[in-house]
Design a protein around this motif. Structure first.
Motif, PDB file in Angstrom:
ATOM      1  N   LEU A  88     -14.691  -0.748   8.798  1.00  9.87           N
ATOM      2  CA  LEU A  88     -14.016   0.099   8.412  1.00  9.87           C
ATOM      3  C   LEU A  88     -13.198  -0.004   7.178  1.00  9.87           C
ATOM      4  O   LEU A  88     -12.649  -1.033   6.882  1.00  9.87           O
ATOM      5  N   GLY A  89     -12.953   1.104   6.436  1.00  7.37           N
ATOM      6  CA  GLY A  89     -12.418   1.484   5.472  1.00  7.37           C
ATOM      7  C   GLY A  89     -11.120   2.338   5.734  1.00  7.37           C
ATOM      8  O   GLY A  89     -11.103   2.996   6.974  1.00  7.37           O
ATOM      9  N   PRO A  90     -10.071   2.578   4.933  1.00  5.95           N
ATOM     10  CA  PRO A  90      -8.960   3.441   5.236  1.00  5.95           C
ATOM     11  C   PRO A  90      -9.363   4.818   5.760  1.00  5.95           C
ATOM     12  O   PRO A  90      -8.714   5.467   6.480  1.00  5.95           O
ATOM     13  N   ALA A  91     -10.516   5.342   5.145  1.00  6.25           N
ATOM     14  CA  ALA A  91     -10.818   6.802   5.365  1.00  6.25           C
ATOM     15  C   ALA A  91     -12.394   6.952   5.830  1.00  6.25           C
ATOM     16  O   ALA A  91     -12.748   7.805   6.142  1.00  6.25           O
ATOM     17  N   GLY A  92     -12.998   5.744   6.056  1.00  4.91           N
ATOM     18  CA  GLY A  92     -14.458   5.955   6.239  1.00  4.91           C
ATOM     19  C   GLY A  92     -14.981   4.726   6.843  1.00  4.91           C
ATOM     20  O   GLY A  92     -14.076   3.678   7.266  1.00  4.91           O
ATOM     21  N   GLU A  93     -16.281   4.603   7.120  1.00  7.32           N
ATOM     22  CA  GLU A  93     -16.644   3.477   7.818  1.00  7.32           C
ATOM     23  C   GLU A  93     -18.248   3.233   7.478  1.00  7.32           C
ATOM     24  O   GLU A  93     -18.956   4.048   6.841  1.00  7.32           O
ATOM     25  N   MET A  94     -18.686   2.148   7.546  1.00  5.51           N
ATOM     26  CA  MET A  94     -20.148   1.842   7.045  1.00  5.51           C
ATOM     27  C   MET A  94     -20.565   0.958   8.503  1.00  5.51           C
ATOM     28  O   MET A  94     -20.226  -0.118   8.957  1.00  5.51           O
ATOM     29  N   ARG A  95     -21.695   1.616   8.841  1.00  5.74           N
ATOM     30  CA  ARG A  95     -22.482   1.044  10.163  1.00  5.74           C
ATOM     31  C   ARG A  95     -23.347  -0.199   9.608  1.00  5.74           C
ATOM     32  O   ARG A  95     -23.982  -0.100   8.665  1.00  5.74           O
ATOM     33  N   ILE A  96     -23.283  -1.229  10.296  1.00  4.29           N
ATOM     34  CA  ILE A  96     -24.053  -2.445  10.059  1.00  4.29           C
ATOM     35  C   ILE A  96     -25.022  -2.298  11.130  1.00  4.29           C
ATOM     36  O   ILE A  96     -25.139  -2.017  12.190  1.00  4.29           O
ATOM     37  N   PRO A  97     -26.558  -2.422  10.565  1.00  4.26           N
ATOM     38  CA  PRO A  97     -27.560  -1.894  11.452  1.00  4.26           C
ATOM     39  C   PRO A  97     -27.807  -2.886  12.412  1.00  4.26           C
ATOM     40  O   PRO A  97     -27.187  -4.227  12.262  1.00  4.26           O
ATOM     41  N   ASN A  98     -28.599  -2.856  13.400  1.00  4.47           N
ATOM     42  CA  ASN A  98     -28.669  -3.680  14.578  1.00  4.47           C
ATOM     43  C   ASN A  98     -29.727  -4.847  14.318  1.00  4.47           C
ATOM     44  O   ASN A  98     -29.705  -5.976  14.925  1.00  4.47           O
ATOM     45  N   THR A 232     -15.875  -2.665  15.725  1.00  2.15           N
ATOM     46  CA  THR A 232     -15.420  -2.469  14.472  1.00  2.15           C
ATOM     47  C   THR A 232     -14.805  -3.601  13.892  1.00  2.15           C
ATOM     48  O   THR A 232     -14.045  -4.381  14.716  1.00  2.15           O
ATOM     49  N   MET A 233     -14.739  -3.773  12.477  1.00  3.53           N
ATOM     50  CA  MET A 233     -13.650  -4.823  11.755  1.00  3.53           C
ATOM     51  C   MET A 233     -13.607  -4.305  10.569  1.00  3.53           C
ATOM     52  O   MET A 233     -13.978  -3.476  10.248  1.00  3.53           O
ATOM     53  N   GLY A 234     -12.576  -4.895   9.995  1.00  3.73           N
ATOM     54  CA  GLY A 234     -11.863  -4.381   8.551  1.00  3.73           C
ATOM     55  C   GLY A 234     -10.522  -3.678   8.845  1.00  3.73           C
ATOM     56  O   GLY A 234      -9.849  -4.113   9.324  1.00  3.73           O
ATOM     57  N   TRP A 235     -10.422  -2.499   8.315  1.00  2.00           N
ATOM     58  CA  TRP A 235      -9.291  -1.698   8.546  1.00  2.00           C
ATOM     59  C   TRP A 235      -8.880  -1.563   9.807  1.00  2.00           C
ATOM     60  O   TRP A 235      -9.672  -1.447  10.601  1.00  2.00           O
ATOM     61  N   PRO A 236      -7.609  -1.727  10.093  1.00  6.32           N
ATOM     62  CA  PRO A 236      -6.138  -1.635   9.159  1.00  6.32           C
ATOM     63  C   PRO A 236      -5.881  -3.091   8.838  1.00  6.32           C
ATOM     64  O   PRO A 236      -5.037  -3.311   8.083  1.00  6.32           O
ATOM     65  N   LEU A 237      -6.748  -4.142   9.524  1.00  3.22           N
ATOM     66  CA  LEU A 237      -5.977  -5.515   9.352  1.00  3.22           C
ATOM     67  C   LEU A 237      -6.210  -6.042   7.894  1.00  3.22           C
ATOM     68  O   LEU A 237      -5.450  -6.638   7.334  1.00  3.22           O
ATOM     69  N   GLY A 238      -7.293  -5.798   7.326  1.00  6.50           N
ATOM     70  CA  GLY A 238      -7.502  -6.103   5.962  1.00  6.50           C
ATOM     71  C   GLY A 238      -7.587  -7.658   5.728  1.00  6.50           C
ATOM     72  O   GLY A 238      -8.175  -8.564   6.938  1.00  6.50           O
ATOM     73  N   HIS A 281      -5.649   6.107  14.293  1.00 10.12           N
ATOM     74  CA  HIS A 281      -5.433   7.028  13.421  1.00 10.12           C
ATOM     75  C   HIS A 281      -6.596   7.289  12.365  1.00 10.12           C
ATOM     76  O   HIS A 281      -6.936   8.066  11.513  1.00 10.12           O
ATOM     77  N   HIS A 282      -7.748   6.147  12.342  1.00 11.49           N
ATOM     78  CA  HIS A 282      -8.768   6.221  11.641  1.00 11.49           C
ATOM     79  C   HIS A 282      -9.518   7.616  11.931  1.00 11.49           C
ATOM     80  O   HIS A 282      -9.668   7.846  13.054  1.00 11.49           O
TER      81      HIS A 282
END
Length: 548
Positions: A88-98, A232-238, A281-282
């Motif tokens: 996750l980023g603050p306003a979007g997301e990127m899926r990691i393929p399986n 998920t990993m990433g936002w909001p922890l950064g 709130h993402h």
């Protein structure tokens, strides 16, 4: 206080804790020998009341213990159909393929479950076999015979706030056993005592922990996707902390939504609970929850040290099971299968020992089994993931960790050997002067909630006249050391609002609202001065989780 006289009951095996490991041990003991006298002590008001887990269940442990669990009506219905992983980023997301993920990371063929309900069902199976289960019985002391663990004291009730017996005082009982199984979960108070007495962590890495927080939501049926698992990993922890989330769609339009923060974070201003609330709130998550309602909340610590941190598992008369032993597979976010397998292995070792006329010695056969069997196979393959994340951060550990799991899975070796954990999580806490406070958005009362409102949804209750079960080694430390040096992080790391710093006429004072405690044990782990000791309150007190 004069020596307390207690009644005593004798058993073959005394099991402390009615979670998956303790109940598996009880069931297996009676399967092997129906004549064995087995008791399970559960501090919750009922079995399951203190059970909180994700959970996507790998049924390998249950398959071994009760192969016909489907026919017996186990509450295990929702098979995983879709397995998603996002950064996750603050306003979007990127899926990691399986496809690049090692097979061990797949959740297909696993089940989304309430482990609280699974444990309730397991307790029924145990009782049908003749296991005695005593809910509302907190095991508060070890019974020692020399250097041997000979039993526990359980059921002491009615102490006044100053620790003296009140008018309705019940001294509790000594429950003695040829062997005592400690399956208290993460950071259990009796487990800590036994580990310290026998130095069971000698030569091992320090145990590492995360704080897991979870809510159950009922969502709009149009948005519900039964059998979908998302991590998920990433936002909001950064860069502030390691961790991530889970979103599991089970039956009845319900969703388990959870957030884990690794407790080796440095910034004392980090507020794990508010990171969880902010996560919701993402856009991806808020859209899912909009129009739904939260129906339950809870939190607990998670053992994350893995293979390197498993202590010696045996002491004279006692063994450690499940999360007390630290058997969670961190990248898989699973530990219930290993908890069950550990209970089975301990039961088989104890039954054989008792049949041979032994008692009160070390069940070395259990340790051998655990370190060479399926639990070892599960944990060795992922042993470097947690230290990689701790040392190098999220993205390098994602790439190198994936490579490491593949080589371990395919060839049984690692280019990295076995990486070590550093210091314990408390020692990672940095001084406040080196960090800036974090400004968290105020909860909106629809998707995000303040702590005390959410704690009401854990259905926590403590008898307020009893002694505070959160003990300070030195009452001066919270203000004189932790506030001055670390901005007293207990105000923030506790997910239930137990600890407050209040301004008074004579300056700040430290207040403990033990009534709010959800028994997560984070304070016992993360306090930078290691000044807080979590002990059991009287039996039946604490959270009353419905179907966590």
């Amino acid at each position: 206080m004069a020596e307390i006289e207690r009644e005593s009951m004798e058993y073959d095996v005394v099991i402390v804790g009615g979670g998956p490991s303790g109940l598996s041990a009880a069931i297996r003991l009676k399967q092997i020998d129906p004549e064995l006298n087995v008791v399970v002590l559960e501090k919750g008001s009922e079995v399951g009341a203190h059970i909180l887990s994700g959970a996507v269940l790998d049924t390998c442990g249950l398959d071994k213990l009760i192969p016909d669990w489907r026919e017996k009506g186990a509450p295990i219905k929702t098979e995983v159909k879709h397995d998603n992983f996002y950064i996750l980023g603050p306003a979007g997301e990127m899926r990691i393929p399986n496809w690049p993920m090692p097979p061990l990371m797949s959740n297909h063929g696993k089940y989304i479950v309430s482990m609280a309900n699974v444990c309730r069902w397991m307790a029924e199976q145990a009782e049908e076999l003749g296991v005695e289960i005593f809910p509302g019985m907190a095991a508060s002391e070890i019974v020692w015979e020399g250097d041997r663990v000979a039993g526990v004291v359980a059921g002491e009730m009615g102490l006044e706030a100053d620790g003296t017996p009140g008018p309705s005082y019940e001294p509790g009982m000594e429950l003695r056993g040829k062997y005592v199984f400690l399956s208290e979960g993460v950071r259990g108070s009796l487990t800590k005592e036994v580990m310290a007495k026998f130095d069971l962590s000698k030569g091992k890495c320090p145990q590492k922990f995360g704080l897991g927080m979870k809510e159950i939501w009922e969502i709009d049926p149009k948005k519900h996707r039964e059998g979908t698992v998302t991590h998920t990993m990433g936002w909001p922890l950064g860069s502030n902390a390691g961790g991530g989330s889970f979103i599991y769609h089970l039956e009845n339009n319900q969703v388990f939504i959870g957030f884990v923060v690794h407790l080796n974070y440095e910034n004392p201003y980090l507020f794990p609970y508010m990171e969880f609330q902010r996560f919701k709130h993402h856009p991806m998550v808020a859209e899912l929850l909009e129009g739904g309602k939260r129906v339950a909340y809870g939190a607990r610590a998670i053992s994350e040290g893995g293979w390197q941190s498993i202590p010696k598992l045996t002491a004279p008369g006692a063994v450690l099971l499940g999360c007390a032993a630290g058997l969670v597979n961190v990248p898989r976010i699973k530990g219930n299968h290993n908890a069950m397998l550990s209970g089975i292995a301990a039961a088989e070792a104890a039954a054989a020992a008792i049949k041979a006329g032994r008692e009160g010695d070390e069940l070395v056969e259990y340790e051998t089994d655990l370190r060479s069997g399926p639990i070892a196979d599960d944990l060795k393959k992922v042993r470097n993931i947690k230290p990689m994340w701790s040392h190098w951060g999220m993205l390098p550990s994602l790439v190198l960790g994936g490579l490491d799991m593949w080589t371990n899975n395919l060839f049984g070796f690692s280019f990295f050997g076995t990486l070590k954990h550093g210091k314990n999580d408390a020692a990672h806490t940095g001084e406040a002067k080196n960090f800036k406070p974090i400004d968290y958005p105020k909860p909106d009362g629809k998707i995000s909630f303040d702590r005390l409102t959410n704690v009401a949804y854990s259905f926590t209750n403590h008898e307020e006249s009893q002694p505070c079960h959160l003990k300070l080694k030195d009452p001066q430390v919270p203000i004189s050391v932790n506030l001055a040096k670390y901005a007293e992080p207990a105000q923030r790391y506790c997910p239930a609002g137990v600890y407050e710093v209040l301004e008074g006429e004579n300056g700040p004072r430290f207040q403990i609202n033990f009534q709010n405690c959800v028994h997560c044990k984070t304070c016992d782990i993360k306090d930078p001065s290691q000044n807080i000791t979590w002990t059991t309150p009287q039996g039946g007190d604490g959270p009353n989780y419905p179907n966590m």
